[in-house]
Design a protein around this motif. Structure first.
Motif, PDB file in Angstrom:
ATOM      1  N   PRO A  29     -28.118  31.124  -4.945  1.00 33.34           N
ATOM      2  CA  PRO A  29     -28.480  31.446  -3.564  1.00 33.34           C
ATOM      3  C   PRO A  29     -29.863  30.949  -3.147  1.00 33.34           C
ATOM      4  O   PRO A  29     -30.061  30.595  -1.989  1.00 33.34           O
ATOM      5  CB  PRO A  29     -28.420  32.971  -3.511  1.00 33.34           C
ATOM      6  N   TRP A  30     -30.779  30.923  -4.109  1.00 33.89           N
ATOM      7  CA  TRP A  30     -32.129  30.484  -3.755  1.00 33.89           C
ATOM      8  C   TRP A  30     -32.124  29.025  -3.328  1.00 33.89           C
ATOM      9  O   TRP A  30     -32.988  28.575  -2.585  1.00 33.89           O
ATOM     10  CB  TRP A  30     -33.054  30.697  -4.959  1.00 33.89           C
ATOM     11  N   HIS A  31     -31.150  28.272  -3.786  1.00 36.11           N
ATOM     12  CA  HIS A  31     -31.167  26.818  -3.627  1.00 36.11           C
ATOM     13  C   HIS A  31     -30.338  26.289  -2.479  1.00 36.11           C
ATOM     14  O   HIS A  31     -29.988  25.125  -2.453  1.00 36.11           O
ATOM     15  CB  HIS A  31     -30.707  26.155  -4.936  1.00 36.11           C
ATOM     16  N   ILE A  32     -29.989  27.149  -1.550  1.00 36.52           N
ATOM     17  CA  ILE A  32     -29.188  26.640  -0.426  1.00 36.52           C
ATOM     18  C   ILE A  32     -29.892  26.900   0.896  1.00 36.52           C
ATOM     19  O   ILE A  32     -29.272  27.014   1.935  1.00 36.52           O
ATOM     20  CB  ILE A  32     -27.781  27.262  -0.396  1.00 36.52           C
ATOM     21  N   ARG A  33     -31.207  26.970   0.854  1.00 37.71           N
ATOM     22  CA  ARG A  33     -31.958  27.345   2.046  1.00 37.71           C
ATOM     23  C   ARG A  33     -31.704  26.368   3.196  1.00 37.71           C
ATOM     24  O   ARG A  33     -31.312  26.753   4.292  1.00 37.71           O
ATOM     25  CB  ARG A  33     -33.445  27.387   1.722  1.00 37.71           C
ATOM     26  N   ARG A  64     -26.933  34.143  -9.199  1.00 37.82           N
ATOM     27  CA  ARG A  64     -27.570  35.445  -9.076  1.00 37.82           C
ATOM     28  C   ARG A  64     -28.106  35.945 -10.402  1.00 37.82           C
ATOM     29  O   ARG A  64     -29.168  36.561 -10.465  1.00 37.82           O
ATOM     30  CB  ARG A  64     -26.547  36.444  -8.565  1.00 37.82           C
ATOM     31  N   GLY A 114     -20.645  31.644  -5.472  1.00 37.63           N
ATOM     32  CA  GLY A 114     -21.773  32.046  -6.291  1.00 37.63           C
ATOM     33  C   GLY A 114     -22.737  30.918  -6.626  1.00 37.63           C
ATOM     34  O   GLY A 114     -23.466  31.007  -7.604  1.00 37.63           O
ATOM     35  N   PHE A 115     -22.742  29.866  -5.860  1.00 35.81           N
ATOM     36  CA  PHE A 115     -23.725  28.801  -6.021  1.00 35.81           C
ATOM     37  C   PHE A 115     -25.120  29.422  -5.910  1.00 35.81           C
ATOM     38  O   PHE A 115     -25.328  30.311  -5.107  1.00 35.81           O
ATOM     39  CB  PHE A 115     -23.533  27.741  -4.931  1.00 35.81           C
TER      40      PHE A 115
END
Lengths: 345, 289
Positions: free
Chosen positions: A307-311, A249, A304-305
């Motif tokens: 977020p944009w990259h877990i679509r 984030r 908190g991995f």
């Protein structure tokens, strides 16, 4: 758009701008770092009895106001439900215990069935049976308390370099390792040493595959064990990216700040802020989206991995598993090979 | 749980069981505050049952309202359902149109004649990129939102048409605009969080996805990535996911949470006692000096 990149990178090293994130929680297991995990079983038992005990008595210091009012109105109904709850919890707890034991036995059997025994050929054989393999794999690793078996920094380094060996043997070229506190990033020198040792155990000392460790956060790259940057050494078998909570984030926040600054200066228009732009910036700053994310913990917690990259990332974890084992890894690949992608359809 | 019980009184018995269960759970104080649902599998259900796709979606709606009933009854204050993804516009125009029609009908049904919304005091919000919808539907949505805006007890977010990345992008843009207008706004995680479509609502505790897919498919990316969010993936299709399965998940969540809360407080107690003992030894050594 190199301006944005530079802006964000500059921000990364500026301590004044470091925002205290509102949702920042304590890193996992931090509390038990010093004391180890030895007394957890006792503690669990204590917690169970405590929860039953506290549920039974009429608790005046109830946080919830609505229930507080209810208590006065209808104390007996409240007591009735509390007793029912205790009953439910006891039944569920018994079931949960049985389930836990079952899962543990299952995991142990899988460990026996899938055993790489330090040979890349065996892993290759397992992987060749699969229809497709992911291009990019990510893994979330927990640092276990120092007192535990395989805990502390040594345990983490050992687990992650073992994981790298499996990934190389499976023929996967990109691996992302995520740990909340960024312990791996801080210990990159010893980590490279450890990777080298593990790989030579798998492939023989004369035949160690070349690797590169990337830290997107500080935009640095480390080739092999020693920074030999000759052209030959740059042809790597695997690229390892190390991520931490900071790349999630907070990187999005940094990007927003930078773009806001550029907007107020007038060098960027709000209509230029598009999905494509943000996506390409974040890919530059953090890396591309992984196809498969393996979590080596008991129940999925993304911690908190980014977020944009877990679509569209496929998740895999084994219930009640706490260890980094080959069986989990290969089962994750198997699951991935059988899943179907149909975006929106 | 069939709606037409063959034995007389079985319906009232079922609702009694349901009510007792939900009140029991509510008394634990460990119910998730915010639950997200990915309602996946309506189409596969209709293929499996050999009914029209439209009917599959209808079955999905029935299942949704039953589950929401149980959730609100148990003390969940906010629910977010993924009804339509921006990606879904790629489907056949016929299906998209029928989904739009269905949405129109259902949104009206949620609010009129004292249905779900009134019974549980639900404030309905439709979130997502609304500019992609046609005017008829927008009007219907506006009416529903207007009608329920004073309800305080609980919130239902309908994501229509929504994707998680669009939500983050939208929030970023809002923040940038705010900075531009106000000048010196301090940008942080909190600000982005507040400008999301779910800003100001309790943080997500539990995410449920049906039909055996282990992806988020662009749903609530920002919220789910937060530490401590429980993700439940189920193998059944959405219309088959009934209140009994939901009850099981809620019980599981409450058990886990109450256990971890207790062990956390115990750990804290342990720490504080060891701290005080350390303090005591220190003071003693000072005295000795």
């Amino acid at each position: 758009m190199s301006q944005i990149q530079e802006g964000v990178r500059a921000r990364v090293h500026n301590p004044d701008d470091e925002a205290i994130s509102s949702t920042h929680t304590k890193p996992p297991l931090n509390a038990s770092f010093e004391k180890g995990n030895a007394n957890t079983k006792l503690r669990t038992l204590k917690a169970i009895t405590e929860s039953i005990y506290i549920n039974n008595e009429y608790n005046k210091t109830e946080k919830n106001e609505i229930i507080g009012r209810k208590q006065q109105q209808n104390y007996f109904a409240y007591l009735f439900y509390k007793i029912l709850l205790v009953g439910l919890f006891i039944v569920y707890g018994a079931f949960r215990y049985a389930q836990y034991q079952y899962n543990r036995v299952k995991l142990r059997i899988y460990d026996l069935v899938y055993n790489p025994s330090n040979t890349p050929q065996l892993i290759r054989q397992d992987v060749l049976k699969l229809d497709k393999i992911p291009k990019r794999v990510a893994a979330i690793l927990d640092m276990k308390p120092i007192g535990d078996v395989g805990g502390g920094l040594t345990g983490l380094l050992n687990d992650s370099s073992e994981l790298i060996c499996w990934t190389v043997s499976a023929g996967i070229k990109h691996l992302t390792l995520y740990d909340f506190d960024g312990v791996l990033q801080k210990n990159v020198t010893s980590f490279r040493e450890e990777i080298h040792n593990k790989l030579s155990k798998y492939y023989g000392p004369s035949n160690v595959p070349k690797f590169v460790v990337r830290i997107p956060h500080s935009n640095s790259m480390y080739f092999n064990r020693d920074d030999s940057e000759s052209e030959e050494n740059k042809k790597v078998a695997i690229e390892i990216s190390l991520l931490s909570n900071r790349d999630g984030r907070e990187t999005i926040v940094d990007l927003t700040k930078t773009m806001a600054d550029l907007c107020t200066q007038g060098s960027l228009d709000l209509s230029d802020v598009t999905m494509d732009l943000v996506d390409s910036e974040l890919t530059q700053l953090v890396g591309p989206e992984p196809d498969l994310l393996v979590y080596f913990g008991p129940s999925l917690d993304l911690q908190g991995f980014p977020p944009w990259h877990i679509r569209l990332t496929e998740f895999y974890w084994e219930p009640d598993n706490t260890e980094v084992t080959y069986s989990v890894f290969i089962r994750a690949l198997k699951k991935f090979s059988s899943c179907k992608m149909n975006v929106g359809k | 749980m069939s709606s037409e019980g063959s034995i007389p009184g079985s319906n009232s018995l079922l609702s009694l069981v349901k009510n007792t269960f939900s009140r029991t759970l509510r008394s634990s104080n460990c119910v998730p505050q915010h639950v997200g649902f990915v309602m996946d599998g309506n189409r596969r259900y209709s293929i499996k049952k050999e009914i029209e796709i439209k009917e599959g979606h209808e079955a999905g709606f029935v299942s949704m309202s039953r589950i929401l009933e149980l959730c609100y009854e148990s003390g969940v204050t906010t629910a977010t359902v993924f009804a339509f993804s921006i990606e879904n516009f790629k489907r056949s125009p016929y299906e998209v149109q029928s989904l739009m029609d269905l949405a129109k009908k259902r949104i009206r049904q949620l609010t009129t004649n004292g249905n779900l919304a009134q019974k549980y005091g639900i404030r309905i919000r439709v979130i997502g990129d609304l500019s992609l919808l046609d005017e008829d539907l927008l009007k219907e949505i506006k009416d529903a939102v207007e009608l329920t805006k004073d309800n305080k007890r609980s919130v239902l977010n309908i994501c229509f048409p929504y994707t998680g990345r669009e939500e983050i992008l939208h929030s970023m843009k809002e923040v940038i605009t705010e900075r531009k207008v106000k000048g010196n706004t301090k940008i942080g995680e909190y600000l982005i969080d507040r400008h999301l479509y779910t800003g100001g609502l309790p943080p997500l505790d539990l995410l449920i996805r049906t039909s055996g897919v282990s992806r988020l498919s662009d749903f609530m990316l920002w919220q789910v990535s937060n530490k401590g969010v429980t993700v439940e993936l189920l193998n059944c299709l959405w219309p088959e996911f009934g209140p009994s399965k939901m009850a099981w998940i809620l019980l599981k969540f409450a058990f886990k949470k109450s256990l971890s809360d207790r062990s956390y407080t115990l750990e804290k107690e342990d720490e504080s006692t060891s701290d005080t003992s350390l303090f005591q030894t220190q003071t003693m050594s000072i005295k000795a000096e």
